[in-house]
Design a protein around this motif. Structure first.
Motif, mmCIF file in Angstrom:
data_model
loop_
_atom_site.group_PDB
_atom_site.id
_atom_site.type_symbol
_atom_site.label_atom_id
_atom_site.label_comp_id
_atom_site.label_asym_id
_atom_site.label_seq_id
_atom_site.Cartn_x
_atom_site.Cartn_y
_atom_site.Cartn_z
ATOM 1 N N ALA A 86 1.034 -1.329 0.025
ATOM 2 C CA ALA A 86 0.331 0.290 -0.092
ATOM 3 C C ALA A 86 0.992 1.533 0.138
ATOM 4 N N LEU A 87 2.545 1.291 0.558
ATOM 5 C CA LEU A 87 2.857 2.333 0.756
ATOM 6 C C LEU A 87 3.221 2.637 -0.733
ATOM 7 N N ALA A 88 3.718 1.331 -1.240
ATOM 8 C CA ALA A 88 4.682 1.884 -2.196
ATOM 9 C C ALA A 88 3.718 1.919 -3.329
ATOM 10 N N LYS A 89 2.516 1.503 -3.749
ATOM 11 C CA LYS A 89 1.422 1.870 -4.806
ATOM 12 C C LYS A 89 1.273 3.693 -4.369
ATOM 13 N N GLU A 90 1.288 4.480 -2.872
ATOM 14 C CA GLU A 90 1.047 5.178 -2.899
ATOM 15 C C GLU A 90 2.312 6.251 -3.088
ATOM 16 N N ALA A 91 3.584 5.646 -2.254
ATOM 17 C CA ALA A 91 4.635 6.944 -3.116
ATOM 18 C C ALA A 91 4.505 6.411 -4.920
ATOM 19 N N LEU A 92 4.187 5.592 -5.448
ATOM 20 C CA LEU A 92 4.249 6.029 -6.192
ATOM 21 C C LEU A 92 2.848 7.014 -7.771
ATOM 22 N N ALA A 93 1.822 7.141 -6.726
ATOM 23 C CA ALA A 93 1.051 7.864 -7.023
ATOM 24 C C ALA A 93 1.754 9.508 -6.931
ATOM 25 N N LYS A 94 2.627 9.489 -5.889
ATOM 26 C CA LYS A 94 2.989 10.854 -5.683
ATOM 27 C C LYS A 94 4.569 11.267 -6.111
ATOM 28 N N TYR A 95 4.945 10.347 -6.898
ATOM 29 C CA TYR A 95 6.194 10.120 -7.334
ATOM 30 C C TYR A 95 6.443 9.580 -9.330
ATOM 31 N N PRO A 99 11.800 6.422 -10.831
ATOM 32 C CA PRO A 99 12.092 4.441 -10.694
ATOM 33 C C PRO A 99 12.725 4.288 -9.934
ATOM 34 N N ASP A 100 13.480 4.346 -8.652
ATOM 35 C CA ASP A 100 13.298 4.065 -7.889
ATOM 36 C C ASP A 100 12.310 3.512 -7.135
ATOM 37 N N ILE A 101 11.371 4.239 -7.375
ATOM 38 C CA ILE A 101 9.533 3.552 -6.111
ATOM 39 C C ILE A 101 9.755 2.987 -6.756
ATOM 40 N N HIS A 102 9.633 3.264 -8.181
ATOM 41 C CA HIS A 102 8.667 1.846 -9.194
ATOM 42 C C HIS A 102 9.653 0.460 -8.937
ATOM 43 N N LEU A 103 11.062 -0.110 -8.928
ATOM 44 C CA LEU A 103 11.714 -0.427 -8.279
ATOM 45 C C LEU A 103 11.514 -1.076 -6.932
ATOM 46 N N GLN A 104 10.484 -0.395 -6.127
ATOM 47 C CA GLN A 104 10.724 -0.358 -4.866
ATOM 48 C C GLN A 104 8.978 -1.619 -4.288
ATOM 49 N N LEU A 105 8.226 -0.937 -5.338
ATOM 50 C CA LEU A 105 7.318 -1.529 -6.028
ATOM 51 C C LEU A 105 7.486 -2.924 -6.269
ATOM 52 N N ALA A 106 8.061 -2.805 -7.196
ATOM 53 C CA ALA A 106 8.809 -4.150 -7.954
ATOM 54 C C ALA A 106 9.172 -5.334 -6.985
ATOM 55 N N ALA A 107 10.353 -4.569 -6.105
ATOM 56 C CA ALA A 107 10.807 -6.317 -4.867
ATOM 57 C C ALA A 107 9.514 -6.372 -3.744
ATOM 58 N N ARG A 131 17.301 4.260 -19.862
ATOM 59 C CA ARG A 131 19.172 4.369 -18.867
ATOM 60 C C ARG A 131 19.360 4.124 -17.634
ATOM 61 N N TYR A 132 18.067 3.535 -16.566
ATOM 62 C CA TYR A 132 17.975 3.698 -15.849
ATOM 63 C C TYR A 132 19.107 1.683 -15.259
ATOM 64 N N GLU A 133 20.152 1.757 -15.036
ATOM 65 C CA GLU A 133 20.529 0.602 -14.774
ATOM 66 C C GLU A 133 20.137 -0.708 -13.493
ATOM 67 N N PRO A 134 19.678 -0.081 -12.691
ATOM 68 C CA PRO A 134 19.588 -1.311 -11.952
ATOM 69 C C PRO A 134 18.113 -1.783 -11.804
ATOM 70 N N GLY A 135 17.314 -0.727 -13.222
ATOM 71 C CA GLY A 135 16.285 -1.408 -13.508
ATOM 72 C C GLY A 135 16.201 -2.283 -14.130
ATOM 73 N N TYR A 136 17.209 -2.871 -15.320
ATOM 74 C CA TYR A 136 17.257 -3.943 -15.787
ATOM 75 C C TYR A 136 18.402 -5.205 -15.293
ATOM 76 N N LYS A 137 19.327 -5.085 -14.329
ATOM 77 C CA LYS A 137 20.071 -5.552 -13.464
ATOM 78 C C LYS A 137 18.349 -6.616 -12.670
ATOM 79 N N ALA A 138 17.263 -5.707 -12.161
ATOM 80 C CA ALA A 138 16.845 -6.711 -11.141
ATOM 81 C C ALA A 138 15.762 -7.075 -12.627
ATOM 82 N N LEU A 139 15.185 -7.241 -13.236
ATOM 83 C CA LEU A 139 14.477 -7.539 -14.236
ATOM 84 C C LEU A 139 15.501 -8.541 -15.038
ATOM 85 N N ILE A 140 16.386 -9.089 -14.937
ATOM 86 C CA ILE A 140 17.455 -9.963 -15.125
ATOM 87 C C ILE A 140 17.636 -11.113 -14.821
ATOM 88 N N ASN A 141 17.694 -10.648 -12.905
ATOM 89 C CA ASN A 141 17.370 -11.631 -12.147
ATOM 90 C C ASN A 141 16.717 -12.173 -12.080
#
Length: 172
Positions: A86-95, A99-107, A131-141
């Motif tokens: 719920a917090l991740a979705k709320e944060a995503l609505a605010k920001y 990309p870090d918020i999106h990554l947090q939601l995926a986590a 250009r957000y490298e952590p997103g690619y790394k997380a997806l590949i993992n």
């Protein structure tokens, strides 16, 4: 105890708490100190103190998306995954552009064993933020982990024969 009265030659939890408390009293809006203290509190299983520390920053509207990430991390560490989601979705609505918020939601989705939702969010990150490298790394993992799980299930369900009796799962 006062910070000046503590023995600096013998670091202790009391000394660390006093140091961070004094630093935050002097520089209340200094997020790196707050983040470091938050990490220390989580490592000490002081979840209520960690949550309170981050909530103070949110109440003062400090830190922006990073503060939200820390709050989500605290909830996740305590296995309160419904609230973390719920917090991740709320944060995503605010920001939505962070990309870090999106990554947090995926986590959080991954912690909840919602692999499809997690991978969809990770794919969204790579499309929205190329250009957000952590997103690619997380997806590949994530994809590697799912492939290994699928291979393990197929191997577990296959009858033993001479060809697969000594088969060892390949680790990448």
């Amino acid at each position: 105890e006062r910070l000046a009265d503590l023995d600096w030659r013998a670091p202790s939890a009391t000394l660390i708490d006093a140091t961070f408390t004094e630093a935050l009293a002097q520089l209340d809006n200094f997020l790196p100190a707050r983040e470091a203290y938050f990490t220390w509190l989580l490592a000490q299983d002081k979840f209520a103190d960690a949550s309170a520390l981050i909530q103070q920053a949110l109440d003062k509207n400090q830190g922006g998306p990073k503060t939200w990430q820390l709050l989500i991390q605290s909830e996740s560490a305590q296995q309160r995954l419904t609230h973390a989601l719920a917090l991740a979705k709320e944060a995503l609505a605010k920001y939505p552009a962070d990309p870090d918020i999106h990554l947090q939601l995926a986590a959080v989705y991954a912690l909840r064993e919602q692999s499809d939702e997690s991978d969809a969010e990770l794919r969204h990150i790579t499309e929205q933020f190329p250009r957000y490298e952590p997103g690619y790394k997380a997806l590949i993992n994530s994809l590697i982990t799912r492939a290994q799980e699928n291979a393990g299930q197929q191997t577990a369900n296959a009858p033993l024969t001479e060809d697969n009796f000594f088969m060892v799962p390949k680790v990448i």
